[in-house]
Each structure stands twice: as C-alpha cells, then as structure tokens.
Design a protein around this motif. Structure first.
Motif, PDB file in Angstrom:
ATOM      1  N   VAL A  52      73.326   5.446 -22.529  1.00  0.00           N
ATOM      2  CA  VAL A  52      73.337   6.887 -22.764  1.00  0.00           C
ATOM      3  C   VAL A  52      71.939   7.466 -22.527  1.00  0.00           C
ATOM      4  O   VAL A  52      70.926   6.887 -22.934  1.00  0.00           O
ATOM      5  CB  VAL A  52      73.824   7.202 -24.192  1.00  0.00           C
ATOM      6  N   ASP A  53      71.886   8.597 -21.841  1.00  0.00           N
ATOM      7  CA  ASP A  53      70.669   9.338 -21.486  1.00  0.00           C
ATOM      8  C   ASP A  53      69.886   8.712 -20.334  1.00  0.00           C
ATOM      9  O   ASP A  53      68.810   9.216 -19.985  1.00  0.00           O
ATOM     10  CB  ASP A  53      69.742   9.518 -22.699  1.00  0.00           C
ATOM     11  N   GLU A  54      70.402   7.658 -19.725  1.00  0.00           N
ATOM     12  CA  GLU A  54      69.786   7.144 -18.508  1.00  0.00           C
ATOM     13  C   GLU A  54      70.439   7.810 -17.300  1.00  0.00           C
ATOM     14  O   GLU A  54      71.475   8.469 -17.421  1.00  0.00           O
ATOM     15  CB  GLU A  54      69.898   5.623 -18.445  1.00  0.00           C
ATOM     16  N   CYS A  55      69.813   7.645 -16.135  1.00  0.00           N
ATOM     17  CA  CYS A  55      70.248   8.399 -14.956  1.00  0.00           C
ATOM     18  C   CYS A  55      70.604   7.485 -13.792  1.00  0.00           C
ATOM     19  O   CYS A  55      70.161   6.332 -13.715  1.00  0.00           O
ATOM     20  CB  CYS A  55      69.150   9.368 -14.519  1.00  0.00           C
ATOM     21  N   SER A  56      71.419   8.021 -12.903  1.00  0.00           N
ATOM     22  CA  SER A  56      71.810   7.293 -11.696  1.00  0.00           C
ATOM     23  C   SER A  56      71.512   8.142 -10.476  1.00  0.00           C
ATOM     24  O   SER A  56      71.377   9.365 -10.552  1.00  0.00           O
ATOM     25  CB  SER A  56      73.311   6.959 -11.726  1.00  0.00           C
ATOM     26  N   SER A  57      71.408   7.455  -9.347  1.00  0.00           N
ATOM     27  CA  SER A  57      71.294   8.143  -8.069  1.00  0.00           C
ATOM     28  C   SER A  57      72.679   8.229  -7.451  1.00  0.00           C
ATOM     29  O   SER A  57      73.608   7.551  -7.879  1.00  0.00           O
ATOM     30  CB  SER A  57      70.358   7.374  -7.142  1.00  0.00           C
ATOM     31  N   PHE A  58      72.811   9.060  -6.424  1.00  0.00           N
ATOM     32  CA  PHE A  58      74.027   9.095  -5.643  1.00  0.00           C
ATOM     33  C   PHE A  58      73.809   8.272  -4.380  1.00  0.00           C
ATOM     34  O   PHE A  58      72.740   8.322  -3.777  1.00  0.00           O
ATOM     35  CB  PHE A  58      74.400  10.521  -5.235  1.00  0.00           C
ATOM     36  N   GLY A  59      74.795   7.513  -3.989  1.00  0.00           N
ATOM     37  CA  GLY A  59      74.709   6.744  -2.758  1.00  0.00           C
ATOM     38  C   GLY A  59      76.027   6.788  -2.027  1.00  0.00           C
ATOM     39  O   GLY A  59      77.033   7.245  -2.551  1.00  0.00           O
ATOM     40  N   THR A  60      76.022   6.316  -0.802  1.00  0.00           N
ATOM     41  CA  THR A  60      77.246   6.322  -0.005  1.00  0.00           C
ATOM     42  C   THR A  60      78.141   5.132  -0.314  1.00  0.00           C
ATOM     43  O   THR A  60      79.347   5.199  -0.139  1.00  0.00           O
ATOM     44  CB  THR A  60      76.914   6.324   1.495  1.00  0.00           C
ATOM     45  N   THR A  61      77.535   4.026  -0.792  1.00  0.00           N
ATOM     46  CA  THR A  61      78.330   2.830  -1.071  1.00  0.00           C
ATOM     47  C   THR A  61      78.213   2.375  -2.508  1.00  0.00           C
ATOM     48  O   THR A  61      79.020   1.572  -2.966  1.00  0.00           O
ATOM     49  CB  THR A  61      77.918   1.662  -0.159  1.00  0.00           C
ATOM     50  N   SER A  62      77.215   2.845  -3.250  1.00  0.00           N
ATOM     51  CA  SER A  62      77.048   2.430  -4.636  1.00  0.00           C
ATOM     52  C   SER A  62      76.172   3.427  -5.365  1.00  0.00           C
ATOM     53  O   SER A  62      75.510   4.270  -4.756  1.00  0.00           O
ATOM     54  CB  SER A  62      76.429   1.028  -4.713  1.00  0.00           C
ATOM     55  N   PHE A  63      76.185   3.326  -6.703  1.00  0.00           N
ATOM     56  CA  PHE A  63      75.336   4.139  -7.553  1.00  0.00           C
ATOM     57  C   PHE A  63      74.361   3.203  -8.251  1.00  0.00           C
ATOM     58  O   PHE A  63      74.762   2.179  -8.784  1.00  0.00           O
ATOM     59  CB  PHE A  63      76.174   4.882  -8.609  1.00  0.00           C
ATOM     60  N   THR A  64      73.075   3.526  -8.257  1.00  0.00           N
ATOM     61  CA  THR A  64      72.083   2.676  -8.897  1.00  0.00           C
ATOM     62  C   THR A  64      71.387   3.436 -10.018  1.00  0.00           C
ATOM     63  O   THR A  64      71.279   4.667  -9.986  1.00  0.00           O
ATOM     64  CB  THR A  64      71.040   2.183  -7.887  1.00  0.00           C
ATOM     65  N   GLU A  65      70.891   2.693 -11.007  1.00  0.00           N
ATOM     66  CA  GLU A  65      70.157   3.298 -12.100  1.00  0.00           C
ATOM     67  C   GLU A  65      68.733   3.597 -11.656  1.00  0.00           C
ATOM     68  O   GLU A  65      68.075   2.761 -11.030  1.00  0.00           O
ATOM     69  CB  GLU A  65      70.148   2.348 -13.297  1.00  0.00           C
ATOM     70  N   VAL A  66      68.271   4.815 -11.955  1.00  0.00           N
ATOM     71  CA  VAL A  66      66.913   5.222 -11.615  1.00  0.00           C
ATOM     72  C   VAL A  66      66.329   5.961 -12.813  1.00  0.00           C
ATOM     73  O   VAL A  66      67.053   6.414 -13.694  1.00  0.00           O
ATOM     74  CB  VAL A  66      66.869   6.134 -10.364  1.00  0.00           C
ATOM     75  N   GLY A  67      65.005   6.095 -12.833  1.00  0.00           N
ATOM     76  CA  GLY A  67      64.377   6.891 -13.879  1.00  0.00           C
ATOM     77  C   GLY A  67      64.795   8.342 -13.776  1.00  0.00           C
ATOM     78  O   GLY A  67      64.935   8.892 -12.683  1.00  0.00           O
ATOM     79  N   CYS A  68      65.003   8.990 -14.921  1.00  0.00           N
ATOM     80  CA  CYS A  68      65.502  10.367 -14.900  1.00  0.00           C
ATOM     81  C   CYS A  68      64.505  11.356 -14.298  1.00  0.00           C
ATOM     82  O   CYS A  68      64.890  12.445 -13.894  1.00  0.00           O
ATOM     83  CB  CYS A  68      65.891  10.797 -16.313  1.00  0.00           C
ATOM     84  N   ARG A  69      63.223  10.970 -14.230  1.00  0.00           N
ATOM     85  CA  ARG A  69      62.226  11.839 -13.597  1.00  0.00           C
ATOM     86  C   ARG A  69      62.091  11.578 -12.108  1.00  0.00           C
ATOM     87  O   ARG A  69      61.330  12.262 -11.423  1.00  0.00           O
ATOM     88  CB  ARG A  69      60.867  11.653 -14.285  1.00  0.00           C
ATOM     89  N   SER A  70      62.823  10.596 -11.630  1.00  0.00           N
ATOM     90  CA  SER A  70      62.761  10.275 -10.210  1.00  0.00           C
ATOM     91  C   SER A  70      63.415  11.384  -9.389  1.00  0.00           C
ATOM     92  O   SER A  70      64.384  12.018  -9.822  1.00  0.00           O
ATOM     93  CB  SER A  70      63.476   8.950  -9.946  1.00  0.00           C
ATOM     94  N   GLU A  71      62.884  11.615  -8.195  1.00  0.00           N
ATOM     95  CA  GLU A  71      63.502  12.604  -7.304  1.00  0.00           C
ATOM     96  C   GLU A  71      64.866  12.148  -6.822  1.00  0.00           C
ATOM     97  O   GLU A  71      65.639  12.950  -6.293  1.00  0.00           O
ATOM     98  CB  GLU A  71      62.583  12.884  -6.117  1.00  0.00           C
ATOM     99  N   ARG A  72      65.176  10.858  -7.006  1.00  0.00           N
ATOM    100  CA  ARG A  72      66.490  10.336  -6.634  1.00  0.00           C
ATOM    101  C   ARG A  72      67.531  10.527  -7.735  1.00  0.00           C
ATOM    102  O   ARG A  72      68.717  10.349  -7.502  1.00  0.00           O
ATOM    103  CB  ARG A  72      66.388   8.843  -6.304  1.00  0.00           C
TER     104      ARG A  72
END
Length: 205
Positions: A52-72
């Motif tokens: 909870v409160d962590e962030c993901s990126s959008f991808g074409t084949t998968s979603f990965t966890e990234v830092g919420c301050r990341s531009e991704r």
C-alpha cells in the motif's frame, strides 16, 4: 468493464444466474476492466512487492514497482491483498484498475524470504483520467454515480456518463441500497453492485 445483473423495475420475475466475468466480476457482480493488465513483476523496491502507497510504472508487457517520485511512476497502490481478486476483499470503489500479481519463485524474491505469494493490488492513477470515479466509465466496480447501458438478457455494462465512451449511457445509478424495496419509486433498473449496499437504483438519462 464487465457485465452485471440488471433487473427492470416492472418485471414480475427475477432474472438469476447473471454475473460478471472472472476476476473482479465474481460473486458480488463487480465490474471488471475491459482488458486485464499484464502480470506485475518485481523490481526491488520495498520489503513487500507493491505494498500500500507504493507505485508502479505502466508498460506494454508488464508493470514494475518504481519509486513514487520517479518520472516513471504512473499509479499508486490503494489496497493490497493476497490470493485472487475473485475470492478476496473487494477493491475500494474508486479503484482505477487491478494488478494481478503472480506467485514468484525464491530466485526472483526481492527480500529473500522464500517467495512472493499470489495477490492483487488495487491501483489509482497518479494523474487523470480516473475511470474508477463515479461516472468515469471504468474501474473494477460499479458504484453510485456510474452510468450503464443495456446488453440485453438482463445485463448491463458501464460507460462514461458524459457520453465519451463507446456507448452512450442509458441509465445512471443514483442510489445504492440494501434491498430493492428501498429504491425510489422512480427506479427503472436495478443494478447489482456488491458490497454492503448491493442494489443500485438506476434512472434513465
């Protein structure tokens, strides 16, 4: 988005056996998104993958966890549960989409505790649009304020209330109640919502 049961107010008999397709459209008739996101995969952030409160990126084949301050970063976890979405707790009503997390082997486990269990994360986009908002035309659940159109055979599907969806709205869920007899007399359609107030009272739009 998936089909849910709908009952015309003037019908004398109750249509049964209708529910949304698998995943989030299970026993309580919640709507599902039109296309299931690809399974998420680990990326090394946090002690628990997509907590909870962590962030993901959008991808074409998968979603990965990234830092919420990341531009991704594209979406944040608002709820996280083990197991499958069809058997577990419902996501919050304004969830935009659900990520289904496949069980991971110890080789890919980021914290070394042996495995990442199967689960699902209820996601909210960091920026608009928010299809899970009332009237937004999407999200894994139908809630008060959403609009639907008829598919026939006692089924309806959610669409945007502002008419920007593929289908124009025919009915709007104006109230959510515990029983059909608590809907206003002006109700033209009953929509199965699930949750503590499982009956949606809908009017023509």
């Amino acid at each position: 988005m998936g089909a849910v049961c709908a009952l015309m107010a003037l019908l004398a008999t109750l249509l049964t056996g209708c529910q949304g397709p698998g995943g989030d459209g299970g026993k309580d008739g919640r709507l599902t998104t039109g296309a299931s996101p690809a399974p998420a995969r680990t990326s090394g952030f946090g002690a628990v993958f997509l907590a909870v409160d962590e962030c993901s990126s959008f991808g074409t084949t998968s979603f990965t966890e990234v830092g919420c301050r990341s531009e991704r970063a594209a979406a944040k976890v608002v709820a996280r549960h083990d197991g499958t979405a069809g058997d577990g707790p419902a996501c919050p009503g304004t969830t935009d989409f659900v990520l289904h997390i496949s069980e991971q082997s110890p080789v890919s486990d980021e914290d070394g505790d042996g495995a990442i269990p199967q689960g699902y994360a209820c996601m909210r986009n960091l920026q608009p649009p928010h299809p899970g908002d009332p009237g937004g035309g999407g999200g894994p659940r139908t809630i008060q304020g959403d609009c639907v159109y008829s598919l026939g055979d006692g089924q309806v599907r959610e669409t945007a209330c502002d008419g920007t969806g593929r289908k124009r709205p025919e009915y709007k869920v104006t109230e959510a109640v515990t029983r059909r007899d608590r809907c206003p007399l002006s109700t033209a359609l009953y929509v199965q919502l699930g949750g503590e107030r499982p009956v949606g009272c809908a009017r023509p739009v």
